[in-house]
Structures are given as C-alpha cells and as structure tokens.
Design an enzyme around this catalytic site. Structure first.
Site, PDB file in Angstrom:
ATOM      1  N   TYR A  12       0.822  -1.218   0.000  1.00 29.06           N
ATOM      2  CA  TYR A  12       0.000   0.000   0.000  1.00 29.06           C
ATOM      3  C   TYR A  12       0.859   1.273   0.000  1.00 29.06           C
ATOM      4  CZ  TYR A  12      -3.291   3.467   1.978  1.00 29.06           C
ATOM      5  OH  TYR A  12      -4.040   4.582   2.222  1.00 29.06           O
ATOM      6  N   ASN A  33       7.865 -10.066  -1.670  1.00 32.85           N
ATOM      7  CA  ASN A  33       7.553 -11.498  -1.809  1.00 32.85           C
ATOM      8  C   ASN A  33       6.073 -11.720  -2.140  1.00 32.85           C
ATOM      9  OD1 ASN A  33       6.257 -10.985   0.579  1.00 32.85           O
ATOM     10  ND2 ASN A  33       7.414 -12.441   1.820  1.00 32.85           N
ATOM     11  N   ASP A  59      12.163 -12.724  -0.966  1.00 33.38           N
ATOM     12  CA  ASP A  59      11.804 -12.593   0.441  1.00 33.38           C
ATOM     13  C   ASP A  59      12.991 -11.973   1.182  1.00 33.38           C
ATOM     14  OD1 ASP A  59      11.116 -13.147   3.173  1.00 33.38           O
ATOM     15  OD2 ASP A  59       9.706 -14.644   2.393  1.00 33.38           O
ATOM     16  N   SER A 126       6.022   3.448  13.301  1.00 37.75           N
ATOM     17  CA  SER A 126       4.603   3.743  13.540  1.00 37.75           C
ATOM     18  C   SER A 126       4.434   4.548  14.816  1.00 37.75           C
ATOM     19  CB  SER A 126       3.867   2.406  13.667  1.00 37.75           C
ATOM     20  OG  SER A 126       2.586   2.590  14.202  1.00 37.75           O
ATOM     21  N   TYR A 153       3.360  -6.851  17.081  1.00 33.65           N
ATOM     22  CA  TYR A 153       3.641  -5.974  15.927  1.00 33.65           C
ATOM     23  C   TYR A 153       4.311  -4.689  16.408  1.00 33.65           C
ATOM     24  CZ  TYR A 153       2.863  -2.343  12.444  1.00 33.65           C
ATOM     25  OH  TYR A 153       3.051  -1.286  11.580  1.00 33.65           O
ATOM     26  N   LYS A 157       8.362  -2.956  15.846  1.00 33.83           N
ATOM     27  CA  LYS A 157       8.776  -1.609  15.403  1.00 33.83           C
ATOM     28  C   LYS A 157       9.773  -1.022  16.397  1.00 33.83           C
ATOM     29  CE  LYS A 157       6.484  -1.461  11.621  1.00 33.83           C
ATOM     30  NZ  LYS A 157       7.205  -1.646  10.366  1.00 33.83           N
ATOM     31  N   ASN A 183      -1.991   7.616  10.870  1.00 33.32           N
ATOM     32  CA  ASN A 183      -2.887   6.664  10.182  1.00 33.32           C
ATOM     33  C   ASN A 183      -3.017   6.970   8.690  1.00 33.32           C
ATOM     34  OD1 ASN A 183      -3.532   6.542  13.095  1.00 33.32           O
ATOM     35  ND2 ASN A 183      -5.076   5.074  12.427  1.00 33.32           N
ATOM     36  N   LEU A 204     -10.075   1.365   9.802  1.00 33.81           N
ATOM     37  CA  LEU A 204     -11.345   2.079   9.638  1.00 33.81           C
ATOM     38  C   LEU A 204     -11.709   2.364   8.177  1.00 33.81           C
ATOM     39  CD1 LEU A 204     -13.743   3.592  10.899  1.00 33.81           C
ATOM     40  CD2 LEU A 204     -12.276   5.617  11.031  1.00 33.81           C
ATOM     41  N   VAL A 221     -18.904   1.250  14.962  1.00 30.19           N
ATOM     42  CA  VAL A 221     -18.079   2.306  15.559  1.00 30.19           C
ATOM     43  C   VAL A 221     -17.738   1.830  16.966  1.00 30.19           C
ATOM     44  CG1 VAL A 221     -18.045   4.699  16.356  1.00 30.19           C
ATOM     45  CG2 VAL A 221     -19.097   4.122  14.154  1.00 30.19           C
TER      46      VAL A 221
HETATM   47  P1  NAD Z   1       1.454  -3.675   3.027  1.00 25.69           P
HETATM   48  O1  NAD Z   1       1.190  -5.005   3.635  1.00 25.69           O
HETATM   49  O2  NAD Z   1       0.483  -3.151   2.034  1.00 25.69           O
HETATM   50  O3  NAD Z   1       2.908  -3.661   2.344  1.00 25.69           O
HETATM   51  C1  NAD Z   1       3.976  -4.423   2.835  1.00 25.69           C
HETATM   52  C2  NAD Z   1       4.588  -5.162   1.663  1.00 25.69           C
HETATM   53  O4  NAD Z   1       5.698  -5.931   2.130  1.00 25.69           O
HETATM   54  C3  NAD Z   1       3.620  -6.149   1.005  1.00 25.69           C
HETATM   55  O5  NAD Z   1       3.614  -5.925  -0.395  1.00 25.69           O
HETATM   56  C4  NAD Z   1       4.190  -7.522   1.357  1.00 25.69           C
HETATM   57  O6  NAD Z   1       3.948  -8.462   0.317  1.00 25.69           O
HETATM   58  C5  NAD Z   1       5.656  -7.206   1.541  1.00 25.69           C
HETATM   59  N1  NAD Z   1       6.398  -8.101   2.451  1.00 25.69           N
HETATM   60  C6  NAD Z   1       6.073  -8.483   3.707  1.00 25.69           C
HETATM   61  N2  NAD Z   1       7.022  -9.282   4.207  1.00 25.69           N
HETATM   62  C7  NAD Z   1       7.983  -9.388   3.250  1.00 25.69           C
HETATM   63  C8  NAD Z   1       9.218 -10.071   3.177  1.00 25.69           C
HETATM   64  N3  NAD Z   1       9.673 -10.841   4.176  1.00 25.69           N
HETATM   65  N4  NAD Z   1       9.953  -9.966   2.047  1.00 25.69           N
HETATM   66  C9  NAD Z   1       9.505  -9.225   1.000  1.00 25.69           C
HETATM   67  N5  NAD Z   1       8.343  -8.563   1.011  1.00 25.69           N
HETATM   68  C10 NAD Z   1       7.591  -8.651   2.129  1.00 25.69           C
HETATM   69  O7  NAD Z   1       1.643  -2.633   4.223  1.00 25.69           O
HETATM   70  P2  NAD Z   1       1.706  -1.056   4.200  1.00 25.69           P
HETATM   71  O8  NAD Z   1       0.457  -0.551   4.813  1.00 25.69           O
HETATM   72  O9  NAD Z   1       2.116  -0.568   2.890  1.00 25.69           O
HETATM   73  O10 NAD Z   1       2.867  -0.820   5.259  1.00 25.69           O
HETATM   74  C11 NAD Z   1       4.208  -0.604   4.870  1.00 25.69           C
HETATM   75  C12 NAD Z   1       5.076  -0.432   6.104  1.00 25.69           C
HETATM   76  O11 NAD Z   1       4.589   0.661   6.869  1.00 25.69           O
HETATM   77  C13 NAD Z   1       5.081  -1.627   7.055  1.00 25.69           C
HETATM   78  O12 NAD Z   1       6.380  -1.746   7.596  1.00 25.69           O
HETATM   79  C14 NAD Z   1       4.093  -1.230   8.120  1.00 25.69           C
HETATM   80  O13 NAD Z   1       4.358  -1.873   9.350  1.00 25.69           O
HETATM   81  C15 NAD Z   1       4.354   0.260   8.219  1.00 25.69           C
HETATM   82  N6  NAD Z   1       3.218   1.022   8.767  1.00 25.69           N
HETATM   83  C16 NAD Z   1       1.994   0.918   8.145  1.00 25.69           C
HETATM   84  C17 NAD Z   1       0.906   1.630   8.669  1.00 25.69           C
HETATM   85  C18 NAD Z   1      -0.453   1.518   8.019  1.00 25.69           C
HETATM   86  O14 NAD Z   1      -1.424   1.954   8.622  1.00 25.69           O
HETATM   87  N7  NAD Z   1      -0.602   0.993   6.808  1.00 25.69           N
HETATM   88  C19 NAD Z   1       1.069   2.428   9.809  1.00 25.69           C
HETATM   89  C20 NAD Z   1       2.339   2.520  10.396  1.00 25.69           C
HETATM   90  C21 NAD Z   1       3.405   1.798   9.860  1.00 25.69           C
HETATM   91  C1  UD1 Z   2      -4.112   0.336  14.226  1.00 28.46           C
HETATM   92  C2  UD1 Z   2      -3.061  -0.332  15.049  1.00 28.46           C
HETATM   93  C3  UD1 Z   2      -1.750   0.416  14.936  1.00 28.46           C
HETATM   94  C4  UD1 Z   2      -1.348   0.570  13.468  1.00 28.46           C
HETATM   95  C5  UD1 Z   2      -2.500   1.267  12.739  1.00 28.46           C
HETATM   96  C6  UD1 Z   2      -2.221   1.459  11.297  1.00 28.46           C
HETATM   97  C7  UD1 Z   2      -4.318  -1.317  16.927  1.00 28.46           C
HETATM   98  C8  UD1 Z   2      -4.531  -1.292  18.394  1.00 28.46           C
HETATM   99  N1  UD1 Z   2      -3.464  -0.391  16.440  1.00 28.46           N
HETATM  100  O1  UD1 Z   2      -4.304   1.617  14.738  1.00 28.46           O
HETATM  101  O2  UD1 Z   2      -0.717  -0.256  15.621  1.00 28.46           O
HETATM  102  O3  UD1 Z   2      -0.161   1.339  13.353  1.00 28.46           O
HETATM  103  O4  UD1 Z   2      -3.685   0.465  12.889  1.00 28.46           O
HETATM  104  O5  UD1 Z   2      -2.277   0.228  10.621  1.00 28.46           O
HETATM  105  O6  UD1 Z   2      -4.875  -2.122  16.222  1.00 28.46           O
HETATM  106  N2  UD1 Z   2     -12.625   1.740  14.093  1.00 28.46           N
HETATM  107  C9  UD1 Z   2     -13.991   1.556  14.175  1.00 28.46           C
HETATM  108  N3  UD1 Z   2     -14.564   0.570  13.425  1.00 28.46           N
HETATM  109  C10 UD1 Z   2     -13.832  -0.246  12.608  1.00 28.46           C
HETATM  110  C11 UD1 Z   2     -12.425  -0.040  12.518  1.00 28.46           C
HETATM  111  C12 UD1 Z   2     -11.853   0.958  13.299  1.00 28.46           C
HETATM  112  O7  UD1 Z   2     -14.673   2.266  14.914  1.00 28.46           O
HETATM  113  O8  UD1 Z   2     -14.404  -1.137  11.970  1.00 28.46           O
HETATM  114  C13 UD1 Z   2     -12.004   2.828  14.881  1.00 28.46           C
HETATM  115  C14 UD1 Z   2     -10.983   2.330  15.891  1.00 28.46           C
HETATM  116  O9  UD1 Z   2     -11.601   2.066  17.114  1.00 28.46           O
HETATM  117  C15 UD1 Z   2     -10.029   3.522  15.953  1.00 28.46           C
HETATM  118  C16 UD1 Z   2     -10.109   4.160  14.569  1.00 28.46           C
HETATM  119  O10 UD1 Z   2     -11.302   3.646  13.971  1.00 28.46           O
HETATM  120  O11 UD1 Z   2     -10.503   4.435  16.876  1.00 28.46           O
HETATM  121  C17 UD1 Z   2      -8.936   3.815  13.685  1.00 28.46           C
HETATM  122  O12 UD1 Z   2      -8.741   2.404  13.706  1.00 28.46           O
HETATM  123  P1  UD1 Z   2      -7.662   1.653  12.813  1.00 28.46           P
HETATM  124  O13 UD1 Z   2      -7.807   2.074  11.400  1.00 28.46           O
HETATM  125  O14 UD1 Z   2      -7.752   0.191  13.117  1.00 28.46           O
HETATM  126  O15 UD1 Z   2      -6.265   2.238  13.295  1.00 28.46           O
HETATM  127  P2  UD1 Z   2      -5.640   2.361  14.784  1.00 28.46           P
HETATM  128  O16 UD1 Z   2      -6.485   1.738  15.806  1.00 28.46           O
HETATM  129  O17 UD1 Z   2      -5.285   3.777  14.989  1.00 28.46           O
END
Ligand code: NAD
Ligand code: UD1
Length: 343
Positions: A12, A33, A59, A126, A153, A157, A183, A204, A221
C-alpha cells in the site's frame, strides 16, 4: 539519476512511494515477496508514471536473494524498507511469525547494505511506539516517551528502531531516517493504485468504503463513551500520497548530507485529530454514499486519542501533509469504486 531499493514496494504505502520517487526521476527496484500484494500493482504504477519499476520477487528473509539484488543493481544509493507484516491482531495470534519476519528482514537488509556499502536507509515505523500519550504530550512530538508495546507488531517496530540505532552507532558511515506514521488513508488520485486489504478489513477506512460499496452491512463504531468531544476515538489520518512524498524528501535529505543526527526520527501526520464519527460523516458528505453504522462496545487495546505534532518534519524535511480530508476520503471511495466496478 540514482536508484532506490524499495522493499515491500508493491504494498500500500510502498506503491504510492514508488510513484512519487519515479516522478521525481529516481530509478526504482522493488523487492517484494507478494505475501500481501499483487503483481497487478506494477501495471497501476506504470499506468501513472509511464514506465515500470524494476521488480524482483524475493523474500527479505532470504539474505542471499537480497545480496543478489545489490549485486544486480550496483547503482542503488538508498533503501526504503517497508516490507513487514502489519496486522496487529494477527501478531497477537502469531507472535513468532511477526518477530521472525519483521526482525529477520531488517537484519538481512542491514547486513546486505553493509557488505555492499549502501549507507542510506529510510525505515517505516509507527506512532504505535508512543502508545496512549498522556495529555501533556498531545499532540505527540518525537520526544514523547516510548511506551511498552501493546502488541508483538508494535514491539517489532520498537526493536527495529533499536537495531537501526545500534547498527548506526557501530558504523558511522550509515545514515538512517526513521519515519513514524500516524494513520495512512486514501489512494492515488488516478484510482489506479490503492489499499488492498486482506479479508475483512481491520482498519477504519477500508471498512467504511467496503460498507459504502455494499460489501458489509454495517460499520461498527467501536465506542462512543471515550473522553473526547463526541465520545469516539481520535486519530491523525494522513493522506498516503502526502506520506509518500515525505519518503522522497527523506531520501533527498540522506543524499544531501546536511544532517543533525546520524539517525533522525520524524513523526508524519497532519497535526489534526479527527474522531471516528467525524470521518464517517465527512465521508458521507463528500461522496454522497450511505454508510450504515452502529455504535458498539470498545475494541480491546484501542487507544483513546492520539495525533501528531509534525513540526519537526515540516521544518527539517520541508514537508507538510496538507491535502484536505474531504479530498482524501473521496480518493479512497474512487479506489473502492474502481475495484468493484461501481459507476
Ligand atoms: P502492506 O502489507 O500493504 O505492504 C507491505 C509489503 O511488504 C507487502 O507488499 C508484502 O507483500 C511485503 N512483504 C512483507 N514481508 C515481506 C518479506 N519478508 N519480504 C519481502 N516482502 C515482504 O503494508 P503497508 O500498509 O504498505 O505498510 C508498509 C510499512 O509501513 C510496514 O512496515 C508497516 O508496518 C508500516 N506502517 C503501516 C501503517 C499503516 O497503517 N498501513 C502504519 C504505520 C506503519
Ligand atoms: C491500528 C493499530 C496500529 C497501526 C495502525 C495502522 C491497533 C490497536 N493499532 O491503529 O498499531 O499502526 O492500525 O495500521 O490495532 N474503528 C472503528 N470501526 C472499525 C475499525 C476501526 O470504529 O471497523 C475505529 C478504531 O476504534 C479507531 C479508529 O477507527 O478508533 C482507527 O482504527 P484503525 O484504522 O484500526 O487504526 P488504529 O487503531 O489507529
């Protein structure tokens, strides 16, 4: 022009970042991967940019495969490391898988970088490292205390950040930027790439768009009895394209060399907290789509309210997340419509 290695680049945030890097003239090699993404993402990227990034299906747990990538692309000047497993609930059920993937991948990557003399790293962290900050630390800046992780998780980090700090301490030529995302939401304006949640979404926004598309009967919610103005939780929702641009700024900063510390840390958010109910209502207003919802009990482990103080990133990186939230929510809806063939 220089080449950036992007691990997890078909995911993403990675795919949006690859678009921004290529549009700024960088060559990109993706290593993924495909455990949580699809090869079709490459078509989306080339549809936007007009050229394809190099792609290696590998990988990060396979150290020799990573070495081979650095051997094949000797012009790699920096690495952005997105590859990780990221589902909080799954990490509670499968902690060993999370520790192995998220820590093993970084260890291999750093070893390959060291042996190939690649000394610039941008790492995806994160806001989860802050847990629930006390009132005095809201909005959260980078000096807020790190709290004990609420999930495996989150712990990966924190451990990854420590590994980067320790490695940099032992290797003065290594420079790193750690980005703590709040987020991320939304999709590229073209709707050619976006978030592809696996199964029932936990986050969400994908749940909101899938409910609006009729795939889910109702959004739940999670709680309206928190100590916030409307009782629902507050987060800092940042547009994924704004977030992607911050990575380009981080790579440029590593290349330019004008640095305050060997390992710099930045919070990436908008500086504005929005409640769950505000998001749902704004989504309905800007899209005209209905999102049936009900208030249910709190979700275990949820944090009441957290939002960023992004002043350091604004000042030092020269970056700001300023896309209006209505536009961001519309981009998420356009992506869902594209996926489901909705007119
Ligand atoms: P995502 O799952 O969409 O992307 C991660 C990608 O890494 C995927 O394409 C997956 O196939 C690949 N991957 C996983 N393990 C692998 C491995 N061992 N070797 C090669 N490829 C591998 O996730 P994202 O939302 O794009 O998140 C990217 C990074 O940002 C992650 O490190 C995630 O923890 C961090 N992050 C995401 C969020 C969020 O809300 N999306 C928030 C905070 C931090
Ligand atoms: C979650 C993770 C956090 C991660 C982040 C981004 C937890 C405790 N934390 O955060 O570690 O970095 O995702 O991937 O899981 N909500 C609803 N209904 C839903 C889904 C969510 O009300 O169906 C609310 C949740 O209660 C929250 C907000 O929406 O208040 C955002 O939720 P979410 O998108 O899951 O992100 P985080 O909880 O902030």
């Amino acid at each position: 022009m220089s080449r950036v290695l992007v691990t997890g680049g078909t995911g993403y945030i990675g795919s949006h970042t690859v678009v921004c890097l290529m549009q700024q003239g960088y060559d990109v090699t993706i290593v993924d991967n495909l455990s949580n993404s699809d090869l079709k993402v490459l078509d989306g990227i080339s549809g936007i940019v007009g050229r394809r990034p190099d792609f290696v299906q590998a990988d990060c747990l396979d150290g020799s495969a990573l070495d081979a990538v650095f051997d094949s692309f000797p012009d790699i000047c920096a690495v952005i490391h997105f590859a990780a497993s990221k589902a909080v609930g799954e990490s509670v059920e499968k902690p060993l898988m999370y520790y192995r993937n998220n820590i093993g991948s970084l260890l291999n990557l750093l070893e390959s970088m060291r042996s190939h003399k690649v000394n610039r790293l941008v790492f995806s962290s994160s806001c989860t490292v802050y847990g629930q900050p006390d009132k005095a630390h809201l909005p959260v800046d980078e000096s807020a205390p790190i709290q004990k992780a609420l999930s495996p998780y989150g712990n990966t980090k924190q451990i990854n950040e420590d590994i980067i700090q320790d490695t940099a301490h032992a290797a003065p030529e290594l420079n790193a930027i750690i980005l703590r995302y709040f987020n991320p939401i939304g999709a590229h304006q073209s709707a050619l790439i976006g978030e592809l949640p696996n199964g029932v979404p936990n986050n969400l926004l994908p749940f909101v768009t899938q409910t609006a598309a009729g795939l889910r009967p109702k959004l739940r919610v999670f709680g309206d009895d928190y100590n916030t103005p409307d009782g629902s939780c507050i987060r800092d929702y940042i547009y994924v394209m704004d977030l992607a641009q911050a990575h380009v700024k981080a790579v440029q900063r590593l290349e330019d060399g004008g640095r305050e510390e060997q390992v710099e840390i930045f919070n990436l958010g908008t500086g504005r907290g929005l409640s769950v109910l505000e998001i749902v209502k704004t989504f309905m207003e800007v899209t005209g789509a209905e999102v049936p919802y009900e208030i249910t009990g709190r979700r275990e482990g949820d944090i009441e309210q957290v939002w960023a103080n992004p002043e350091k990133a604004n000042r030092v990186l020269g970056w700001k997340a300023d896309t209006p939230v209505g536009e961001v929510l519309l981009s998420a809806w356009n992506w869902e419509k594209h996926l489901r063939n909705i007119k």
